[in-house]
Each structure stands twice: as structure tokens, then as C-alpha cells.
Design an enzyme around this catalytic site. Structure first.
Site, PDB file in Angstrom:
ATOM      1  N   TYR A  93      56.456  33.892  50.491  1.00 51.87           N
ATOM      2  CA  TYR A  93      55.890  33.756  49.143  1.00 51.87           C
ATOM      3  C   TYR A  93      54.594  32.938  49.127  1.00 51.87           C
ATOM      4  CZ  TYR A  93      60.398  35.659  47.758  1.00 51.87           C
ATOM      5  OH  TYR A  93      61.507  36.455  47.623  1.00 51.87           O
TER       6      TYR A  93
ATOM      7  N   TYR B  20      61.623  38.678  40.486  1.00 52.98           N
ATOM      8  CA  TYR B  20      62.144  37.347  40.119  1.00 52.98           C
ATOM      9  C   TYR B  20      61.257  36.225  40.631  1.00 52.98           C
ATOM     10  CZ  TYR B  20      64.186  35.261  44.445  1.00 52.98           C
ATOM     11  OH  TYR B  20      64.385  34.645  45.658  1.00 52.98           O
ATOM     12  N   ARG B  21      60.312  36.554  41.487  1.00 52.18           N
ATOM     13  CA  ARG B  21      59.549  35.518  42.179  1.00 52.18           C
ATOM     14  C   ARG B  21      58.513  36.262  43.013  1.00 52.18           C
ATOM     15  NH1 ARG B  21      62.918  32.204  46.747  1.00 52.18           N
ATOM     16  NH2 ARG B  21      61.340  30.692  47.345  1.00 52.18           N
TER      17      ARG B  21
HETATM   18  C1  LIG Z   1      63.392  34.814  57.045  1.00 50.31           C
HETATM   19  C2  LIG Z   1      63.335  34.272  55.644  1.00 50.31           C
HETATM   20  C3  LIG Z   1      64.514  34.028  54.960  1.00 50.31           C
HETATM   21  C4  LIG Z   1      64.479  33.540  53.660  1.00 50.31           C
HETATM   22  N1  LIG Z   1      65.660  33.349  53.010  1.00 50.31           N
HETATM   23  C5  LIG Z   1      65.660  32.967  51.725  1.00 50.31           C
HETATM   24  C6  LIG Z   1      66.881  32.850  51.011  1.00 50.31           C
HETATM   25  O1  LIG Z   1      67.961  33.102  51.535  1.00 50.31           O
HETATM   26  N2  LIG Z   1      66.824  32.449  49.724  1.00 50.31           N
HETATM   27  C7  LIG Z   1      65.652  32.131  49.112  1.00 50.31           C
HETATM   28  O2  LIG Z   1      65.661  31.736  47.955  1.00 50.31           O
HETATM   29  N3  LIG Z   1      64.486  32.256  49.760  1.00 50.31           N
HETATM   30  C8  LIG Z   1      64.452  32.647  51.046  1.00 50.31           C
HETATM   31  N4  LIG Z   1      63.254  32.752  51.716  1.00 50.31           N
HETATM   32  C9  LIG Z   1      62.015  32.411  51.004  1.00 50.31           C
HETATM   33  C10 LIG Z   1      61.583  30.911  51.179  1.00 50.31           C
HETATM   34  O3  LIG Z   1      61.221  30.706  52.516  1.00 50.31           O
HETATM   35  C11 LIG Z   1      62.650  29.896  50.752  1.00 50.31           C
HETATM   36  O4  LIG Z   1      62.955  30.103  49.396  1.00 50.31           O
HETATM   37  C12 LIG Z   1      62.287  28.420  50.948  1.00 50.31           C
HETATM   38  O5  LIG Z   1      63.409  27.633  50.665  1.00 50.31           O
HETATM   39  C13 LIG Z   1      61.128  27.962  50.063  1.00 50.31           C
HETATM   40  O6  LIG Z   1      60.456  26.909  50.665  1.00 50.31           O
HETATM   41  P1  LIG Z   1      60.779  25.383  50.329  1.00 50.31           P
HETATM   42  O7  LIG Z   1      62.220  25.248  50.096  1.00 50.31           O
HETATM   43  O8  LIG Z   1      60.157  24.567  51.391  1.00 50.31           O
HETATM   44  O9  LIG Z   1      60.033  25.159  48.943  1.00 50.31           O
HETATM   45  P2  LIG Z   1      58.540  24.652  48.689  1.00 50.31           P
HETATM   46  O10 LIG Z   1      57.616  25.474  49.478  1.00 50.31           O
HETATM   47  O11 LIG Z   1      58.461  23.192  48.843  1.00 50.31           O
HETATM   48  O12 LIG Z   1      58.399  24.949  47.134  1.00 50.31           O
HETATM   49  C14 LIG Z   1      58.305  26.241  46.624  1.00 50.31           C
HETATM   50  C15 LIG Z   1      57.394  26.249  45.414  1.00 50.31           C
HETATM   51  O13 LIG Z   1      58.004  25.496  44.367  1.00 50.31           O
HETATM   52  C16 LIG Z   1      57.021  24.735  43.645  1.00 50.31           C
HETATM   53  N5  LIG Z   1      57.331  23.294  43.792  1.00 50.31           N
HETATM   54  C17 LIG Z   1      57.831  22.705  44.904  1.00 50.31           C
HETATM   55  N6  LIG Z   1      58.028  21.402  44.679  1.00 50.31           N
HETATM   56  C18 LIG Z   1      57.645  21.151  43.422  1.00 50.31           C
HETATM   57  C19 LIG Z   1      57.657  19.981  42.606  1.00 50.31           C
HETATM   58  N7  LIG Z   1      58.109  18.834  43.076  1.00 50.31           N
HETATM   59  N8  LIG Z   1      57.222  20.087  41.343  1.00 50.31           N
HETATM   60  C20 LIG Z   1      56.784  21.268  40.851  1.00 50.31           C
HETATM   61  N9  LIG Z   1      56.769  22.416  41.565  1.00 50.31           N
HETATM   62  C21 LIG Z   1      57.195  22.360  42.834  1.00 50.31           C
HETATM   63  C22 LIG Z   1      55.677  25.075  44.240  1.00 50.31           C
HETATM   64  O14 LIG Z   1      55.080  26.112  43.521  1.00 50.31           O
HETATM   65  C23 LIG Z   1      56.034  25.565  45.640  1.00 50.31           C
HETATM   66  O15 LIG Z   1      55.088  26.463  46.142  1.00 50.31           O
HETATM   67  C24 LIG Z   1      63.238  33.270  53.018  1.00 50.31           C
HETATM   68  C25 LIG Z   1      62.059  33.527  53.710  1.00 50.31           C
HETATM   69  C26 LIG Z   1      62.101  34.030  55.007  1.00 50.31           C
HETATM   70  C27 LIG Z   1      60.822  34.322  55.719  1.00 50.31           C
END
Ligand SMILES: Cc1cc2nc3c(=O)[nH]c(=O)nc-3n(C[C@H](O)[C@H](O)[C@H](O)COP(=O)(O)OP(=O)(O)OC[C@H]3O[C@@H](n4cnc5c(N)ncnc54)[C@H](O)[C@@H]3O)c2cc1C
Lengths: 200, 524
Positions: B92, B468-469
Site C-alpha cells: 500500500y 477498503y484501502r
Molecule cells: C505479504 C504481505 C502480507 C500482508 N498481509 C496483510 C494482512 O494479513 N492484513 C493486513 O491488514 N495487511 C496486510 N498486508 C499489508 C500491510 O503490509 C500491513 O497492513 C501492515 O501491517 C501495514 O504496515 P504497518 O503495520 O507498519 O503500518 P504503518 O505503515 O505504520 O501505517 C499504515 C498507515 O496508517 C497511517 N498511520 C500510521 N500511524 C499513524 C498515526 N500514528 N496517526 C495517524 N495515521 C497513522 C499512515 O497513513 C500509514 O501510512 C500485507 C502485505 C504484504 C506484502
């Protein structure tokens, strides 16, 4: 009605699967002298990985070909880098490269070199290299003059893990005249600690 | 001197802001764009040029007070800041901001589990708590609760929740299980939602709605504040846990599998976020595309069949688990077995049938909240790192599942890509996730991936389906599909933006919400 405590207590008896172990002890091993000679990691089955490792041994703190479980590798690297971030050169599949690069950020490390290698059906290898301009120009020359890019990368690990310099990309093809053995597309990469606090 | 600057910000203004921020967090924690560490904030895996979302700087505060001061400086200097928690938003946009020059507010140093209450079953966490940290914390303290994590085990509790992410235990709907938020507003003031607004309240992570309008959702997928704490409910470790898989022989079985699964979900016989994955999602654990084809284009049906046979994978594969008291689990299992046996050729598989099978193993781990990274094998299918997720919502009905599957596959094939998809089942809907894999070192392939995604948005919207995203590069396009009543919803979002962040400094463009005077066009 089931009482919640009953559920919690019973839950304690569940069997937890233990993760597989792979021999990557060098990553967590004792830290050597101040000179940051890199660790080198190659994934088994990739064309060029054996040549890489044998050529890298001379300059590496440790060099190993191994099967990689990315969950275990990342777990080990996070523990090791939390204590002492140090340069790591790898030749792996894409997933490992992506994960190591992401982890590097948390430990004040940067990707200082990335090479993408694509074995084509006609026997040629397509390389896209990104890193210090001089280093990638040198790699391009050497890849063109000899076919064994694993060996060349292994000989250059010290240069490739040294951060700094103006990054540049080169994109070229080398005819090897032979079919690849092993996986067809993979990545070589280097991450290294970076001196911070650059003022503008 | 910085090569990149936020839009409309002069070099002097930027330098002055960075110097002020350094005084708050220390030199080391302000990373400007001539520092190689800035590359760690790039989105190197999307289909668009990296430069289009390259940050001008990153700032890493270590406390709520530091966040407040940074936001105040950004406000007074008119510097746009993009918050990330753990910053692993793979598929994303990763850690990158919406547009070039924005400053990343990296909250990873705020990584404490502030509280776990074992009586009431909740936790309060800071933004930088990763799934692995949280899991290790629970293990270390031998707490009788499970965490719920995404398949991206490198992600984190807060970032995933704020982006409406999902996991796979019975608490897989992360936002549903979130309760209580602390938010730094655009002027640097601090607010707590719900019961947290009551001084000395002990109910902050217990009762979501507080008094008056319920507003936590406003701070998710938005740019109205910087979230610094969230409360979340924890799933008690159940006495019995029975993960299982059902393999289906034919792609058409998706219809019946979805129809039969829905009553099991709605009646909470299957309580977790179960999934139905297509063949190639599973196959990428065992093989790569190059082992089956050296030419361009999607693999033909005949090859898919051969892959299914060679690795004993279904054309669709349903994973779910039963949780609870052992007797109840066994009783429910009879119902589950009887249900899926109705589908001709369905193979019902338990853990003991698949010892050492990495796909069953990682799914089972996810369904009990054990973070792992196995799913990243998907990136090896094509090689070349490129991956973006197209994620429409579908009703959990056989007709809709089939319709979306065919529609998406057809578009993928038109652009030369394999359909690599799964349905994650919520309460009454399914998140349909297409992982569009491409070689990002190939300019033509990257462009095709981008165009394919754009067409998918349009085709889905034409049939009444919305996502959804999404990935950074498609945030505007998708926001614009939610345009009923003359775009009333997006207009409302932008009005709220104006009210809460009149200077427009917080994550401009997140999910299509631009500040006054800025539009996607002016930004690009
Ligand atoms: C192989 C693979 C598997 C995946 N599996 C899943 C899965 O099972 N489920 C799923 O949901 N996703 C999945 N993803 C997508 C994604 O990688 C995950 O959702 C991951 O958890 C998001 O990154 P993060 O938790 O580090 O969030 P971050 O990158 O830290 O945050 C995501 C976004 O939230 C907002 N944000 C973050 N912190 C704040 C804050 N404090 N205040 C305001 N806004 C904020 C920002 O816009 C940021 O870009 C997958 C991706 C891949 C490539």
C-alpha cells in the site's frame, strides 16, 4: 455458563509449535574488531551463490550459503542489529531482500547497493544494478568481461557494503551462452550502518 | 542542502523547521534527504516512480510531548507531515508519504506496551509496537491472551489498525477490537476519545462510545490527527484450537464454498477471519512462475491444473479455525465437516495431515496470532519486488465472489498478469485481495501493472464494488469512486479536514482528503 477464568486456565495447556531452526549463528555471533567486515549470506539454489561465498570468504567476517526461513532470519537480524548494526551482503530471493531492507531502517542502516539479476531463457542474464556510481560501473565492466557474476560480487563485497558516494543505476545484459541452473530471478543487496546527523 | 522540498515551502522555511525539530528530538533523529537513511522511507515496490512519493525528511520523536512540539513546529512553518507507526505498509506504499517532499513523522521510537490488563483483557500500546514486539511481550510475561496479527508479521498494531487492516484470529477485525485513542491534533493539542475524555477515567479501553458522537473512526484512514495511543481488546487464549483447511478441485467451487461458509460465519461457528485463497497464492510457497513459463502473459488453465496436482493444492483453499471449550469445538467440527463434505471433491485437512507443509503451518500460526513472514514468498512468484494490492469489498455471497473473481482475473490477464488472490471473510462481507505482482525493474511491466490497477478500480466501481484501502498512488482515484450524491462523502471529509487542520499540514492527500487549495493535480 463457562467461567472466563476456566477458559484462560485451560488455555495454558495448548501446544505451541516451535519454529524451524537454520544454521545462521554467524549473524548473532560475537562482534569482531572495530573494522566492519561484512557478513555475507547467500540463499542455496541460486545461480552464482556458491561462487559468491567462496570468493567472499577472504574479506567477510563470515560467509555462508543456506536455506533461508525469512521469519527466523529477520528475528535473528533484529536481535543482532539491536546490539550492533553491521554490514550485511546478500544474494537471495526477492522476499528476503525486501524484508532485510525494511528492517535496516529500524537500526540506522541503509541499502547501499542493490542488484537485480534475471536469467533469460536465451541464456543471457539481465542485470540492473543500483549503488555507488563508481562501484556499479566497475561491476558492469567486470560482468561484461567474465560470465561469473557470483564470483565478482564476492570479490567486491567490501566496496559494495561501504556506504557513501553518489548512487546511480545501470541496466545491461550479459550473454552467458549457458542455461542457468537454479532459480531464474533474484537479488543481490547490501545494507550498512550510516553515520547520521547530516546538517543541511 | 535538500534537493526535495515540500510543495510551496522555501529552502529557508524548511531549514528553519528542521533546525527547530532537531532541538526537540536531537540531531540524530532528523533525517534529511542527503542522508542515505532517507532512502529507507521510499516506496520502492509500487508501480509508479519512486520519486513521486520521496520524502524530504523524516523526524523520529520519542514521546507524546515531542510529537506535540513537532506538530506545532510543522504548523507554524507550514510543513506537511505524514505519520507512520511501524511503517511497513507493504503493498500500500510502505513508509512513504502520499506525495514528494512531505516529511515523514516516524513514530517507531514510541514502542512501549503501556499496559496489559489480564483481568479485563485489554492492552494500551504506542505507535511503534510491532507484532513481534507485542507477541514477545505476551510470551515473556506468560499472559493468557493472544495477539492478532496481519500476515505481514513485520507490521504493527497501530498502523495496521488505523489503515483498517485485518488478522486471522477471532479478533481479526482490528478496528472493531480497538477501544480508546489518544490523538495529537494539528495545533499540537492532545485529545482522548470516548471515556478517555473523562479525567481519571479507568474505562478508556473498555467502553468505545463515551458520551456524544463516537469519533475514533475519524482518525483512521484519514489525516485529522496523529494517533499516539490506542487501546485494544485481547482474545483470551482458548482451551482448544482446531485449525483446518478445505481444498476445492474446481474454480467454480468458490460459489458453493462461499454460500456454505456464510451461515457458519454468521452463526459464529467459525468465529475467525477465515480465508479462501486461490491456487497461485499457495503455489508461490513452493515454486516460481519461471519454472512453468518463460513467456509473457498469465499462465493458462492447463498449467494451473498441473501446478495444483504437483503440489496437491486446491484451485481454492479455505482456511479457518474453531476455538473454545474442547467439547464445543468437537461438536462444531461435526457441523463444519458435514457442511464442506457437500462439495464434490472437497478435501478436508487437519494439521496432523499436513505436518511440515509451510502453507498450512503459517496459516495455523496466523490463526492463533503468531507473527511470521512466510507469506512474503508471494514476492518470489515473479521476482523483481513489485507488488500492489487491489482490495475490493464483496458481499459474502457465491454470486458476488464469482463475479469479482472473473472480473478481476479477466482484467489481470488482459494486462498479462496472473490472478493471485484471496478472500478474507469478515462478518458478512469479504475483503477480496488481489496481490498484483510484477517486475518493477521492467518499465513496461510496471506501467502495465499501474494501468491494470487503474482499470480494476473503474470496472469494480461500475459494478458497485469499492475498495477498503489502497496504495498511495490510487488514493484519489478510489476516493472519487465513492461519489454518490454528488460526492457528498468526500466533500464532508474535506470539510472536516478544513475544520480540524486548517493549515493542511497533516498527511495531505491521505485517502483523497486534500487540504483547502490543494488538489491532486496541483500536487502532482
Ligand atoms: C505479504 C504481505 C502480507 C500482508 N498481509 C496483510 C494482512 O494479513 N492484513 C493486513 O491488514 N495487511 C496486510 N498486508 C499489508 C500491510 O503490509 C500491513 O497492513 C501492515 O501491517 C501495514 O504496515 P504497518 O503495520 O507498519 O503500518 P504503518 O505503515 O505504520 O501505517 C499504515 C498507515 O496508517 C497511517 N498511520 C500510521 N500511524 C499513524 C498515526 N500514528 N496517526 C495517524 N495515521 C497513522 C499512515 O497513513 C500509514 O501510512 C500485507 C502485505 C504484504 C506484502
Amino acid at each position: 455458563m463457562i467461567h472466563r477464568r476456566q477458559l484462560l486456565a485451560a488455555g495454558a495447556g495448548l501446544v505451541v509449535m516451535t519454529p524451524l531452526k537454520i544454521p545462521l549463528t554467524f549473524i548473532t555471533g560475537a562482534i569482531g574488531s572495530a573494522a566492519a567486515s561484512p557478513d555475507v549470506l547467500a540463499e542455496s539454489g541460486l545461480a552464482g551463490s556458491l561462487e559468491l561465498i567462496s570468493a567472499a570468504r577472504e574479506n567477510a567476517r563470515a560467509a555462508r550459503v543456506s536455506d533461508i526461513d525469512s521469519t527466523i532470519l529477520i528475528g535473528q537480524l533484529s536481535k543482532a542489529w539491536a546490539r550492533h548494526p553491521r554490514p550485511l551482503f546478500g544474494m537471495t530471493r526477492s522476499d528476503v531482500a525486501v524484508l532485510v531492507e525494511a528492517l535496516a531502517r529500524d537500526h540506522g542502516m541503509a541499502v547501499v547497493y542493490r542488484g537485480w539479476h534475471d536469467h533469460r531463457a536465451d541464456g543471457s542474464v539481465h542485470h540492473v544494478l543500483h549503488g555507488d556510481a563508481k562501484a556499479v560501473a566497475m561491476l558492469k565492466r567486470q560482468f561484461n568481461s567474465t560470465g561469473s557474476f557470483g564470483k565478482i560480487l564476492g570479490e567486491q563485497i567490501t566496496v559494495l557494503t561501504a556506504s557513501g558516494g553518489r548512487p546511480e543505476s545501470v541496466n545491461f545484459e550479459v550473454a552467458t551462452g549457458r542455461q542457468p541452473s537454479g532459480r531464474a530471478r533474484f537479488v543481490s543487496w547490501a545494507v550498512a550502518p550510516v553515520e547520521t546527523a547530516t546538517a543541511i | 542542502m535538500n534537493a526535495k522540498l515540500p510543495r510551496g515551502v522555501s529552502k529557508e522555511q524548511f531549514a528553519s523547521a528542521m533546525n527547530a525539530m532537531r532541538k526537540v528530538v536531537g540531531n540524530q533523529w532528523v533525517i534529511v534527504d542527503d542522508n542515505p537513511l532517507i532512502a529507507g522511507y521510499m516506496d520502492t515496490y509500487s508501480a509508479a516512480p519512486v520519486s513521486s512519493t520521496a520524502a524530504s525528511a523524516a523526524v523520529c520523536p520519542a514521546s507524546v510531548e515531542e510529537v506535540q512540539q513537532i506538530v506545532k513546529i510543522a504548523h507554524s512553518h507550514r510543513i506537511p507531515i505524514w505519520s507512520i507507526a511501524t511503517g511497513r505498509n507493504f503493498a500500500y506504499g510502505g513508509p512513504a508519504p502520499r506525495s514528494a517532499g512531505q516529511v515523514v513523522l516516524d513514530l517507531r521510537r514510541m514502542n512501549r506496551v503501556l499496559e496489559v490488563n489480564t483481568e479485563l483483557g485489554y492492552a494500551i500500546v504506542e505507535p511503534g509496537v510491532g507484532y513481534v514486539d507485542f507477541y514477545n511481550y505476551m510470551q515473556k510475561h506468560k499472559l493468557p491472551y493472544w495477539i492478532d496479527c496481519a500476515a505481514n508479521g513485520m507490521g504493527g498494531v497501530m498502523g495496521n489498525t488505523l489503515d483498517h487492516g485485518v488478522g486471522y484470529t477471532a479478533y481479526g477485525d482490528h478496528l472493531l477490537m480497538q477501544c480508546g485513542m489518544e490523538v495529537v491534533m494539528s495545533d499540537g493539542s492532545l485529545m482522548r476519545t470516548g471515556m478517555g475524555a473523562l479525567p481519571n477515567s479507568t474505562c478508556f479501553p473498555l467502553y468505545k462510545y463515551g458520551y456524544g458522537p463516537y469519533i475514533d473512526g475519524l482518525f483512521t484512514q484519514s489525516n485529522f490527527g496523529v494517533v499516539t495511543k490506542i487501546g485494544l481488546w485481547l482474545m483470551p487464549e482458548p482451551p482448544a484450537f482446531k485449525p483446518f483447511k478445505v481444498q476445492f478441485e474446481s474454480e467454480d467451487d468458490l460459489y458453493q464454498a462461499t454460500e456454505l461458509m456464510l451461515p457458519l460465519k454468521i452463526n459464529m461457528i467459525i468465529p475467525n477471519a477465515a480465508i479462501t485463497t486461490h491456487l497461485l497464492w499457495e503455489a508461490s510457497l513452493f515454486t516460481t512462475k519461471h519454472e512453468w513459463s518463460s513467456g509473457p502473459g498469465a499462465l493458462p488453465q492447463s498449467t494451473l491444473r498441473r501446478i495444483a496436482e504437483k503440489f496437491d493444492i486446491g484451485m481454492w483453499n479455505f482456511y479457518a479455525a474453531l476455538y473454545g471449550m474442547p467439547e464445543v469445538v468437537e461438536e462444531n467440527w461435526k457441523l463444519v465437516e458435514a457442511t464442506f463434505q457437500k462439495i464434490k471433491g472437497a478435501k478436508i485437512i487437519l494439521g496432523e495431515d499436513r505436518k511440515g507443509d509451510p502453507s498450512f503451518d503459517y496459516r495455523a500460526r496466523l490463526m492463533r496470532g503468531e507473527p511470521n513472514l512466510t507469506e512474503f514468498s508471494l514476492l518470489n512468484w515473479v521476482g523483481g519486488g513489485g507488488h500492489i494490492n487491489f482490495s475490493p469489498i464483496s458481499p459474502a455471497s457465491g454470486d458476488d465472489a464469482m463475479k469479482q473473481f472473473h472480473m478481476i482475473r479477466q482484467v489481470c490477464e488482459k494486462y498479462g498478469f496472473d490472478y493471485i488472490g484471496e478472500f478474507v471473510i469478515g462478518w458478512r462481507e469479504q475483503h477480496h485481495i488481489l496481490m498484483l505482482m510484477f517486475n518493477r525493474y521492467d518499465a513496461d511491466e510496471s506501467k502495465r501493472a499501474h494501468d491494470c490497477f487503474a482499470q480494476l478500480i473503474d470496472d469494480a466501481a461500475a459494478q458497485g464494488y469499492g475498495e477498503y484501502r489502497t496504495n498511495l498512488h490510487f488514493m484519489d482515484a478510489i476516493a472519487e469512486t465513492y461519489n454518490a450524491n454528488d460526492g457528498a462523502l468526500l466533500k464532508m471529509h474535506r470539510r472536516v479536514k478544513r475544520a480540524l487542520d486548517p493549515a493542511g499540514i497533516l498527511a495531505p492527500g491521505k485517502n483523497g482528503i486534500w487540504p483547502i487549495g490543494e488538489t491532486p493535480e496541483t500536487e502532482s
